[in-house]
Write a protein that holds these residues in place. Structure first.
Motif, PDB file in Angstrom:
ATOM      1  N   GLY A   1      13.144   3.241 -15.501  1.00 34.76           N
ATOM      2  CA  GLY A   1      12.243   3.769 -14.636  1.00 34.76           C
ATOM      3  C   GLY A   1      11.752   2.848 -13.789  1.00 34.76           C
ATOM      4  O   GLY A   1      11.423   3.041 -12.375  1.00 34.76           O
ATOM      5  N   MET A   2      11.409   1.710 -14.119  1.00 36.73           N
ATOM      6  CA  MET A   2      10.806   0.594 -13.306  1.00 36.73           C
ATOM      7  C   MET A   2      11.798   0.466 -12.007  1.00 36.73           C
ATOM      8  O   MET A   2      11.636   0.081 -10.708  1.00 36.73           O
ATOM      9  N   ILE A   3      13.021   0.067 -12.365  1.00 36.52           N
ATOM     10  CA  ILE A   3      14.131  -0.095 -11.547  1.00 36.52           C
ATOM     11  C   ILE A   3      14.274   1.033 -10.393  1.00 36.52           C
ATOM     12  O   ILE A   3      14.386   0.688  -9.241  1.00 36.52           O
ATOM     13  N   ILE A   4      14.454   2.082 -11.067  1.00 30.62           N
ATOM     14  CA  ILE A   4      14.627   3.289 -10.238  1.00 30.62           C
ATOM     15  C   ILE A   4      13.573   3.423  -9.222  1.00 30.62           C
ATOM     16  O   ILE A   4      13.589   3.639  -8.037  1.00 30.62           O
ATOM     17  N   ALA A   5      12.256   3.611  -9.832  1.00 30.87           N
ATOM     18  CA  ALA A   5      10.967   3.477  -9.069  1.00 30.87           C
ATOM     19  C   ALA A   5      10.998   2.601  -7.777  1.00 30.87           C
ATOM     20  O   ALA A   5      10.681   2.854  -6.555  1.00 30.87           O
TER      21      ALA A   5
ATOM     22  N   ALA B   1       5.478  -3.547 -22.521  1.00 33.97           N
ATOM     23  CA  ALA B   1       5.101  -3.398 -23.628  1.00 33.97           C
ATOM     24  C   ALA B   1       5.903  -3.035 -24.835  1.00 33.97           C
ATOM     25  O   ALA B   1       5.909  -3.394 -25.867  1.00 33.97           O
ATOM     26  N   ALA B   2       7.079  -2.175 -24.474  1.00 34.47           N
ATOM     27  CA  ALA B   2       8.101  -1.757 -25.306  1.00 34.47           C
ATOM     28  C   ALA B   2       8.791  -3.016 -25.764  1.00 34.47           C
ATOM     29  O   ALA B   2       9.066  -3.242 -26.846  1.00 34.47           O
TER      30      ALA B   2
ATOM     31  N   ARG C   1       0.823  -1.221   0.122  1.00 32.85           N
ATOM     32  CA  ARG C   1      -0.065  -0.056   0.096  1.00 32.85           C
ATOM     33  C   ARG C   1       0.940   1.246   0.005  1.00 32.85           C
ATOM     34  O   ARG C   1       1.217   1.836   1.085  1.00 32.85           O
ATOM     35  N   SER C   2       1.476   1.523  -1.361  1.00 35.40           N
ATOM     36  CA  SER C   2       2.201   2.827  -1.142  1.00 35.40           C
ATOM     37  C   SER C   2       1.882   3.420  -2.680  1.00 35.40           C
ATOM     38  O   SER C   2       1.698   2.582  -3.811  1.00 35.40           O
ATOM     39  N   GLY C   3       2.179   4.710  -2.741  1.00 29.51           N
ATOM     40  CA  GLY C   3       1.851   5.432  -4.001  1.00 29.51           C
ATOM     41  C   GLY C   3       3.057   4.857  -5.133  1.00 29.51           C
ATOM     42  O   GLY C   3       2.845   4.844  -6.203  1.00 29.51           O
ATOM     43  N   TRP C   4       4.039   4.419  -4.622  1.00 33.65           N
ATOM     44  CA  TRP C   4       5.149   3.804  -5.533  1.00 33.65           C
ATOM     45  C   TRP C   4       4.622   2.758  -6.379  1.00 33.65           C
ATOM     46  O   TRP C   4       5.245   2.489  -7.400  1.00 33.65           O
ATOM     47  N   LEU C   5       3.709   2.133  -5.930  1.00 35.43           N
ATOM     48  CA  LEU C   5       3.246   0.892  -6.598  1.00 35.43           C
ATOM     49  C   LEU C   5       2.690   1.246  -8.021  1.00 35.43           C
ATOM     50  O   LEU C   5       2.763   0.664  -8.960  1.00 35.43           O
ATOM     51  N   TYR C   6       2.057   2.410  -7.854  1.00 35.14           N
ATOM     52  CA  TYR C   6       1.465   2.927  -9.262  1.00 35.14           C
ATOM     53  C   TYR C   6       2.583   3.247 -10.003  1.00 35.14           C
ATOM     54  O   TYR C   6       2.738   2.975 -11.511  1.00 35.14           O
ATOM     55  N   VAL C   7       3.529   4.100  -9.682  1.00 33.56           N
ATOM     56  CA  VAL C   7       4.822   4.228 -10.447  1.00 33.56           C
ATOM     57  C   VAL C   7       5.529   3.026 -11.163  1.00 33.56           C
ATOM     58  O   VAL C   7       5.839   2.918 -12.270  1.00 33.56           O
TER      59      VAL C   7
ATOM     60  N   SER D   1       5.423   1.569 -14.832  1.00 37.48           N
ATOM     61  CA  SER D   1       6.730   1.626 -15.531  1.00 37.48           C
ATOM     62  C   SER D   1       7.312   0.183 -16.060  1.00 37.48           C
ATOM     63  O   SER D   1       7.600  -0.043 -17.155  1.00 37.48           O
ATOM     64  N   ALA D   2       6.781  -0.729 -15.178  1.00 35.71           N
ATOM     65  CA  ALA D   2       7.104  -2.050 -15.675  1.00 35.71           C
ATOM     66  C   ALA D   2       6.474  -2.689 -16.773  1.00 35.71           C
ATOM     67  O   ALA D   2       6.671  -3.180 -17.764  1.00 35.71           O
TER      68      ALA D   2
END
Lengths: 266, 489
Positions: free
Chosen positions: A185-189, A140-141, A124-130, A134-135
């Motif tokens: 971005g996923m790794i950094i987040a 997708a890429a 339960r953290s806002g970071w989950l969304y980021v 990003s993942a």
């Protein structure tokens, strides 16, 4: 609710297969407008409804369980390709294989549905969304790059796409740059979230190591493209497909065989 | 005369100087060639390959539990308990000199390449194309059309005119080259940030048994003082103190159950009780307290020697048997007697929850002796009396102070910005020429830094736009495909 979601996932798999066939045999503007566009719009609607339904039912972004993460990234890839179809730019050299891959992924996720459990306190953290977004964008890429590379491999052996081989290679590389960007971005987040949650940026957990490994492999792929022209063609195309498979399944498999603190969604 | 011997040969001082200089020069040249090779993209690819292989090897290293360091054992009455987690078990490998050396080499290459590339870009960057609008006859519909298209596509353009030839040159994306420099600089900053964070920030793991307190001695730094028993309210109110009140493995928030350590913090005259549950740390005195992976039971052991002296009287953490073998022991009579201990019956179900300590005594020249000691019981071991009156739970709490180095986040942000620049910007040139005046044929040509195939399609689109004006303009020739591909590095 679960029955409806399963229906939407399996329906998406069938419709993506239809999109793949239509895109392979697409012929001119009329075919695109009359057949391909409506089917693609319908399948995207299916996926959006399923995604929104899951979010509504669970109360959080449906990207924690691996099935949901797969469906989310498929939705992102196909939304991107939908706009490419609308703008009529380069979609012919990606969409057929992208739709085929998406069909398999939706089928797999639809046949082994994940429960919509309450979100663990630990997530339960806002970071989950980021982090999760990003993942999914990275996945997708990777899928886009692999689809373009698959078309490139098909073009090498067949007649239909042979003229577009070099374009597919460049599109694949551009998608790979995007995947390096989003995966990074996923790794950094994740690292920033880990600092917030566990008091350290990096802990050499198997999942952390493999996510970095995939990122480094993507960077290696890019460096190889610009450094060795002899690798252009089948080698790099195969490498893009392997990278997509790694990004899809490696983290899931590692979590099955290694003890890891990233146990969510197993 | 001074004589110097080198490699079993004897030379005069002057000869030796010449040889030494030659050797130094050779070593310098080899190092220079090595660095030069690594600075190329192929060298970078080789470094990346090494990093990939290293990580692949690391991920298959068999995981093991983390042994608690000796100093921690000494401070917290722990004789051998282990924090069972494989999460960080690979970390020691990455602290090995080989890996640190590799990361240093990577950093050096990144640093040199960033500096070198920046210098190259600054030097080689073409003059900014300036629009010379005054010289352009924008009244002419053909030129107006071209310029309008160029403006729409955000090209910077210049216009040149000779007696017969008219040429519009346009360029965009020249800042793209800085993208990779920015990315590598960001990567370097991340490595620097992690190094700084590792070297300067002191994180600490403490093992607290219920009822025990931990006093922070230095604010913002490491080092604390352990207190057994007592409560925060009885401590000096202005001293930062952390006390473990309870460990609840089924702590519930919003109907979701999760392990949590209920702690009491005191400092600046305020006493607060709060849960520290997994992944949600508690901010305390400028630091953050996290629930670590270590958890277990801590029996109270009381040992009295034959003279009535109390040798041990504390809650101690001991490890469970592993493969049927004891792992923890106390030494009595200057090592003459080893008293092995193992804790059993500490499961969470009622049938499993019958705590007992298995004792095994080994003494030189005598047979080993073993017995089981239930909670509340006393056992005579040789001439010593061992009592097990109580048991509590202990948890690992990690006190982290990583708020300082935002360098990592900054570096990562810079790196991502660099990647975005590289993704969207790359140099493209377009030239539109009328070699025989505006009434002659028009030639559209161009080249791109890379992704030439995609650029060629863009050029075709551009050509298509010009063709729409074909009714008004003379023949527009199909663009020639430029295969010139510059090395983007």
């Amino acid at each position: 609710m679960n029955a409806l979601l399963s229906f939407l996932d399996l329906g998406s798999a069938v419709l993506y297969a239809a999109v793949a066939v239509l895109a392979f045999f697409e012929n001119g503007v009329a075919s695109r407008k009359n057949y391909l566009f409506p089917v693609l719009a319908t399948v995207l609607l299916f996926q959006i409804v399923a995604f929104g339904g899951r979010w509504y039912a669970a109360g959080y972004i449906p990207a924690v369980a691996w099935q949901h993460a797969i469906l989310f990234s498929t939705l992102l890839t196909m939304s991107f390709l939908f706009f490419a179809v609308v703008r009529n730019t380069h979609w012919r050299v990606i969409l057929p294989t992208a739709a085929l891959y998406s069909s398999f992924l939706c089928l797999w996720a639809g046949l082994s549905p994940a429960n919509l459990a309450a979100l663990p306190l630990s997530l339960r953290s806002g970071w989950l969304y980021v982090h999760a977004s990003s993942a999914a964008l990275g996945q997708a890429a990777f899928l886009t790059a692999a689809s373009a590379s698959s078309m490139q491999l098909l073009g090498m052996g067949g007649k239909r796409f042979s003229a577009k081989v070099s374009v597919t290679e460049e599109l694949s590389i551009r998608a790979m740059i995007a995947s390096v960007l989003f995966w990074g971005g996923m790794i950094i987040a994740g690292a920033l979230w880990a600092d917030d949650a566990w008091g350290r940026y990096w802990g050499w957990d198997p999942i952390e190591i493999w996510s970095l490994l995939i990122w480094l492999l993507a960077a290696l792929h890019l460096h190889a493209y610009f450094a060795w022209k002899s690798l252009h063609g089948a080698v790099l195309a195969s490498s893009a497909i392997v990278l997509m498979l790694l990004a899809r399944f490696a983290l899931w498999l590692i979590a099955l065989f290694h003890q890891t603190i990233h146990w969510y969604g197993r | 005369m001074n004589w110097i011997t080198i490699a079993a040969a004897t030379y005069t001082r002057e000869e030796a100087d010449v040889r030494i200089n030659a050797m130094i020069s050779r070593v310098f040249h080899i190092a220079q060639a090595g660095i030069h090779m690594l600075l190329k993209r192929k060298g970078a690819a080789a470094l990346l390959l090494v990093a990939v292989l290293l990580l692949m090897y690391a991920s298959f290293v068999p995981s093991s539990s983390i042994a608690i360091p000796d100093d921690v054992k000494q401070r917290y009455n722990t004789i051998g308990a282990e924090a069972e987690s494989s999460g960080n078990s690979l970390a020691p490998m990455f602290e090995s000199p080989v890996v640190i050396g590799f990361v240093s080499l990577l950093s050096l290459v990144l640093l040199i390449s960033t500096v070198q590339r920046t210098a190259q870009l600054m030097k080689a960057r073409p003059d900014r194309v300036r629009g010379v609008r005054l010289a352009v006859d924008e009244e002419d519909p053909r030129i107006a059309r071209v310029l309008s298209e160029l403006r729409r596509s955000r090209y910077r353009w210049s216009f040149s005119r000779s007696a017969e030839s008219i040429c519009v040159s346009a360029e965009k994306g020249s800042w793209g080259g800085f993208g990779s420099v920015l990315f590598h600089f960001g990567l370097l900053t991340v490595i620097a940030g992690i190094t700084y964070s590792t070297l300067s920030v002191e994180n600490e793991s403490i093992l607290l048994t219920e009822g025990e307190s931990f006093r922070l001695l230095q604010e913002g730094g490491g080092g604390g003082e352990m207190r057994t028993g007592g409560s925060a309210s009885s401590a000096a109110m202005n001293t930062p103190l952390l006390r473990l009140v309870d460990y609840d493995s089924l702590y519930a928030i919003d109907d979701v159950r999760t392990p949590a350590a209920i702690v009491e913090t005191s400092g600046d005259g305020v006493v607060q009780r709060a849960p520290v549950h997994i992944n949600a740390g508690l901010a305390f005195q400028g630091r953050k307290v996290h629930l670590g992976p270590g958890h277990g039971f801590s029996p109270y052991i009381h040992i009295v020697d034959p003279e009535g002296n109390v040798l041990v009287s504390a809650f101690i953490r001991i490890a469970a048997l592993k493969n049927g073998k004891h792992r923890d022991y106390l030494e009595l009579q200057n090592g003459g007697i080893r008293l092995f201990l193992a804790l059993h019956g500490v499961g969470r179900t009622e049938t499993e929850s019958v705590p007992r300590i298995e004792l095994r005594c080994e003494e030189r020249g005598r047979d080993a002796w073993s017995a089981t000691l239930g909670m509340g019981a006393t056992q005579q071991v040789r001439d010593y009396t061992v009592t097990f009156p109580d048991m509590r739970e202990w948890v690992q709490l990690d006190i982290a102070d990583t708020t300082g180095p935002g360098i990592v986040a900054f570096g990562a942000l810079i790196g991502l910005c660099g990647l975005v620049l590289r993704l969207f910007l790359y140099r493209k040139n377009i030239r539109i020429r009328w070699d025989h005046g505006l009434d002659g044929p028009c030639i559209v040509e161009g080249n791109a830094e890379y992704f030439t195939e995609i650029f060629f399609r863009e050029l075709e689109d551009f050509h298509h736009v010009l063709l729409t004006e074909a009714a008004e303009t003379p023949a527009v020739r199909t663009p020639r495909k430029s295969v010139h591909r510059e090395d983007p590095s």
